[in-house]
Scaffold this motif. Structure first.
Motif, PDB file in Angstrom:
ATOM      1  N   LEU A 132       0.883  -1.465  -0.251  1.00  0.00           N
ATOM      2  CA  LEU A 132       0.195  -0.019   0.004  1.00  0.00           C
ATOM      3  C   LEU A 132       0.791   1.486  -0.205  1.00  0.00           C
ATOM      4  CD1 LEU A 132      -2.587  -0.854   2.913  1.00  0.00           C
ATOM      5  CD2 LEU A 132      -2.868  -1.080   0.295  1.00  0.00           C
ATOM      6  N   GLY A 133       2.766   0.745   0.226  1.00  0.00           N
ATOM      7  CA  GLY A 133       2.979   2.013  -0.236  1.00  0.00           C
ATOM      8  C   GLY A 133       2.233   3.196   1.217  1.00  0.00           C
ATOM      9  N   MET A 134       3.074   2.577   2.412  1.00  0.00           N
ATOM     10  CA  MET A 134       2.059   3.348   3.455  1.00  0.00           C
ATOM     11  C   MET A 134       3.504   4.322   4.459  1.00  0.00           C
ATOM     12  SD  MET A 134      -0.606   0.072   5.019  1.00  0.00           S
ATOM     13  CE  MET A 134      -0.455   2.002   7.226  1.00  0.00           C
ATOM     14  N   GLU A 135       4.389   4.647   3.845  1.00  0.00           N
ATOM     15  CA  GLU A 135       5.323   5.336   4.506  1.00  0.00           C
ATOM     16  C   GLU A 135       4.740   6.855   4.328  1.00  0.00           C
ATOM     17  OE1 GLU A 135       5.772   3.323   1.735  1.00  0.00           O
ATOM     18  OE2 GLU A 135       7.466   2.008   1.937  1.00  0.00           O
ATOM     19  N   PRO A 136       4.724   7.614   3.917  1.00  0.00           N
ATOM     20  CA  PRO A 136       4.064   8.032   3.788  1.00  0.00           C
ATOM     21  C   PRO A 136       2.689   8.768   5.298  1.00  0.00           C
ATOM     22  CG  PRO A 136       3.504   8.496   1.695  1.00  0.00           C
ATOM     23  CD  PRO A 136       4.174   7.179   2.332  1.00  0.00           C
ATOM     24  N   LEU A 137       1.820   7.424   5.175  1.00  0.00           N
ATOM     25  CA  LEU A 137       1.243   7.443   6.634  1.00  0.00           C
ATOM     26  C   LEU A 137       1.723   7.174   7.644  1.00  0.00           C
ATOM     27  CD1 LEU A 137      -1.363   7.201   6.833  1.00  0.00           C
ATOM     28  CD2 LEU A 137      -1.791   4.773   7.243  1.00  0.00           C
ATOM     29  N   ARG A 138       2.584   7.040   7.306  1.00  0.00           N
ATOM     30  CA  ARG A 138       3.855   6.080   8.993  1.00  0.00           C
ATOM     31  C   ARG A 138       4.560   7.634   9.510  1.00  0.00           C
ATOM     32  NH1 ARG A 138       5.460   1.134   9.403  1.00  0.00           N
ATOM     33  NH2 ARG A 138       7.251   1.932  11.496  1.00  0.00           N
ATOM     34  N   GLY A 139       5.132   8.484   8.854  1.00  0.00           N
ATOM     35  CA  GLY A 139       5.717   9.001   8.248  1.00  0.00           C
ATOM     36  C   GLY A 139       5.152  10.734   9.313  1.00  0.00           C
ATOM     37  N   GLY A 150     -12.713   9.873   5.157  1.00  0.00           N
ATOM     38  CA  GLY A 150     -12.758  10.493   3.700  1.00  0.00           C
ATOM     39  C   GLY A 150     -11.331  11.288   4.153  1.00  0.00           C
ATOM     40  N   GLN A 151     -10.527  11.469   4.514  1.00  0.00           N
ATOM     41  CA  GLN A 151      -9.621  12.233   4.234  1.00  0.00           C
ATOM     42  C   GLN A 151      -8.461  11.461   3.940  1.00  0.00           C
ATOM     43  OE1 GLN A 151      -8.504  13.509   8.645  1.00  0.00           O
ATOM     44  NE2 GLN A 151      -9.570  15.311   8.366  1.00  0.00           N
ATOM     45  N   LEU A 152      -7.083  11.759   3.154  1.00  0.00           N
ATOM     46  CA  LEU A 152      -5.790  11.116   2.546  1.00  0.00           C
ATOM     47  C   LEU A 152      -4.535  12.494   3.432  1.00  0.00           C
ATOM     48  CD1 LEU A 152      -6.954  11.045  -0.494  1.00  0.00           C
ATOM     49  CD2 LEU A 152      -6.811   9.262   0.901  1.00  0.00           C
ATOM     50  N   VAL A 153      -3.691  12.123   2.909  1.00  0.00           N
ATOM     51  CA  VAL A 153      -2.674  11.931   3.337  1.00  0.00           C
ATOM     52  C   VAL A 153      -2.285  13.026   2.240  1.00  0.00           C
ATOM     53  CG1 VAL A 153       0.082  12.386   4.160  1.00  0.00           C
ATOM     54  CG2 VAL A 153      -1.828  10.680   4.905  1.00  0.00           C
ATOM     55  N   SER A 154      -1.644  14.646   2.645  1.00  0.00           N
ATOM     56  CA  SER A 154      -1.095  15.270   1.654  1.00  0.00           C
ATOM     57  C   SER A 154       0.422  15.631   1.169  1.00  0.00           C
ATOM     58  CB  SER A 154      -1.585  17.030   1.668  1.00  0.00           C
ATOM     59  OG  SER A 154      -0.937  17.626   1.266  1.00  0.00           O
ATOM     60  N   VAL A 155       1.276  15.395   0.643  1.00  0.00           N
ATOM     61  CA  VAL A 155       2.410  14.648   0.273  1.00  0.00           C
ATOM     62  C   VAL A 155       3.303  16.433  -0.169  1.00  0.00           C
ATOM     63  CG1 VAL A 155       4.284  13.580  -0.291  1.00  0.00           C
ATOM     64  CG2 VAL A 155       2.111  13.175   0.820  1.00  0.00           C
ATOM     65  N   LYS A 172       0.483  16.251   6.085  1.00  0.00           N
ATOM     66  CA  LYS A 172      -1.176  16.767   6.482  1.00  0.00           C
ATOM     67  C   LYS A 172      -2.096  16.080   5.970  1.00  0.00           C
ATOM     68  CE  LYS A 172      -2.287  21.117   3.550  1.00  0.00           C
ATOM     69  NZ  LYS A 172      -2.233  22.228   3.844  1.00  0.00           N
ATOM     70  N   ALA A 173      -2.829  16.072   6.828  1.00  0.00           N
ATOM     71  CA  ALA A 173      -4.191  15.074   6.308  1.00  0.00           C
ATOM     72  C   ALA A 173      -5.370  16.586   5.857  1.00  0.00           C
ATOM     73  CB  ALA A 173      -5.247  14.609   7.766  1.00  0.00           C
ATOM     74  N   VAL A 174      -5.782  15.810   4.976  1.00  0.00           N
ATOM     75  CA  VAL A 174      -6.739  16.875   3.987  1.00  0.00           C
ATOM     76  C   VAL A 174      -8.186  16.177   3.319  1.00  0.00           C
ATOM     77  CG1 VAL A 174      -4.513  18.821   3.445  1.00  0.00           C
ATOM     78  CG2 VAL A 174      -5.734  16.498   1.916  1.00  0.00           C
ATOM     79  N   ALA A 175      -9.359  16.707   3.237  1.00  0.00           N
ATOM     80  CA  ALA A 175     -10.574  16.370   3.003  1.00  0.00           C
ATOM     81  C   ALA A 175      -9.439  15.034   1.535  1.00  0.00           C
ATOM     82  CB  ALA A 175     -11.307  16.973   2.932  1.00  0.00           C
ATOM     83  N   ALA A 176     -10.423  14.642   1.274  1.00  0.00           N
ATOM     84  CA  ALA A 176      -9.948  13.692   0.020  1.00  0.00           C
ATOM     85  C   ALA A 176     -10.716  14.052  -0.692  1.00  0.00           C
ATOM     86  CB  ALA A 176     -10.909  12.085   0.056  1.00  0.00           C
ATOM     87  N   ALA A 177     -10.847  14.885  -0.878  1.00  0.00           N
ATOM     88  CA  ALA A 177     -11.808  14.978  -2.916  1.00  0.00           C
ATOM     89  C   ALA A 177     -11.189  16.113  -2.950  1.00  0.00           C
ATOM     90  CB  ALA A 177     -13.457  15.788  -2.334  1.00  0.00           C
ATOM     91  N   ASP A 178     -10.744  17.221  -2.010  1.00  0.00           N
ATOM     92  CA  ASP A 178      -9.472  17.618  -1.816  1.00  0.00           C
ATOM     93  C   ASP A 178      -8.761  18.105  -2.545  1.00  0.00           C
ATOM     94  OD1 ASP A 178     -11.698  19.975  -1.066  1.00  0.00           O
ATOM     95  OD2 ASP A 178     -10.573  20.312   1.043  1.00  0.00           O
ATOM     96  N   ARG A 179      -7.570  16.837  -1.828  1.00  0.00           N
ATOM     97  CA  ARG A 179      -6.105  16.302  -2.189  1.00  0.00           C
ATOM     98  C   ARG A 179      -6.564  15.785  -4.020  1.00  0.00           C
ATOM     99  NH1 ARG A 179      -1.341  15.145  -2.468  1.00  0.00           N
ATOM    100  NH2 ARG A 179      -0.429  13.139  -2.402  1.00  0.00           N
ATOM    101  N   LEU A 180      -7.616  14.464  -4.166  1.00  0.00           N
ATOM    102  CA  LEU A 180      -7.912  14.449  -5.361  1.00  0.00           C
ATOM    103  C   LEU A 180      -7.472  15.762  -6.413  1.00  0.00           C
ATOM    104  CD1 LEU A 180     -10.161  11.928  -4.345  1.00  0.00           C
ATOM    105  CD2 LEU A 180      -7.955  11.580  -5.326  1.00  0.00           C
ATOM    106  N   ALA A 181      -8.405  16.800  -6.452  1.00  0.00           N
ATOM    107  CA  ALA A 181      -8.552  18.186  -7.380  1.00  0.00           C
ATOM    108  C   ALA A 181      -7.362  18.460  -6.923  1.00  0.00           C
ATOM    109  CB  ALA A 181      -9.470  18.567  -6.726  1.00  0.00           C
TER     110      ALA A 181
END
Length: 204
Positions: A132-139, A150-155, A172-181
């Motif tokens: 799952l390439g979880m290194e950003p989440l671990r960080g 409903g959130q994703l990690v913004s890198v 940082k955590a952002v709304a999934a819709a904002d991250r995908l946009a």
């Protein structure tokens, strides 16, 4: 794989309410979604979408057929590709036939993971960090962060950009819709640029 084998479940999708989308899915994905109508597991490392109208961030139909559907944005995708899930930063897991593909939402590149859906889930269960390439989440978690459903990690800056500062990327955590946009907009801006092109970036 039963949902009971997944770790760190934050959210399950409840009742199947979008039966039109459900009817279009392969039998093995229907079987999975009948047990739980999608899931956010591994503390946000994996999101498998469900057949619902709301919440929009969990809707498979919105990701597949909505106005911001991934195939409308990313040239390598087709309308038949099913964006069943995503990782912690918004890269997309797709079904093309019975094959699972990974869409890099920064670059638009597709990678064949050379597994079917069942073996994708097996791989996730055995090796979640790598699969799952979880290194950003671990960080992000090591900084005290917690992802909500409903959130994703913004890198930032993005993975595909070489930066001279030597600083670690901002997480940082952002709304999934904002991250995908943001990713879709970034992809549109860079997709025709030559390698090595200097660009100016603005964060999410």
């Amino acid at each position: 794989m039963a949902l009971s084998l997944m770790k760190g479940i934050l959210y399950t999708g409840g009742e199947l309410t979008d039966l039109a989308t459900f009817a279009r899915l392969p039998v093995y994905l229907q079987t999975f979604l009948r047990e739980q109508n999608g899931v956010v597991a591994y503390f946000g490392g994996l999101h498998i979408r469900g057949c619902v109208a709301e919440p929009t961030w969990h809707s498979l139909d919105a990701a597949w057929q909505g106005p911001t559907a991934f195939w409308r944005i990313y040239d390598e995708m087709t309308e038949a590709d099913i964006p069943f899930g995503q990782d912690c930063v918004g890269n997309q897991f797709l079904l093309r036939g019975d094959a699972v593909l990974l869409l890099d939402t920064e670059t638009g590149e597709l990678a064949d993971l050379e597994v079917d859906f069942k073996h994708f889930l097996f791989g996730v269960e055995k090796y979640p960090l790598d699969a799952l390439g979880m290194e950003p989440l671990r960080g992000f978690q090591q900084q005290g962060g917690v992802l909500q459903p409903g959130q994703l990690v913004s890198v930032f800056p993005p993975f595909c950009v070489a930066v001279n500062s030597g600083k670690a990327p901002s997480l940082k955590a952002v709304a999934a819709a904002d991250r995908l946009a943001w990713l879709a907009d970034f992809h549109q801006k860079i997709k025709d640029l030559p390698d090595g092109q200097t660009i100016q970036l603005t964060s999410e």
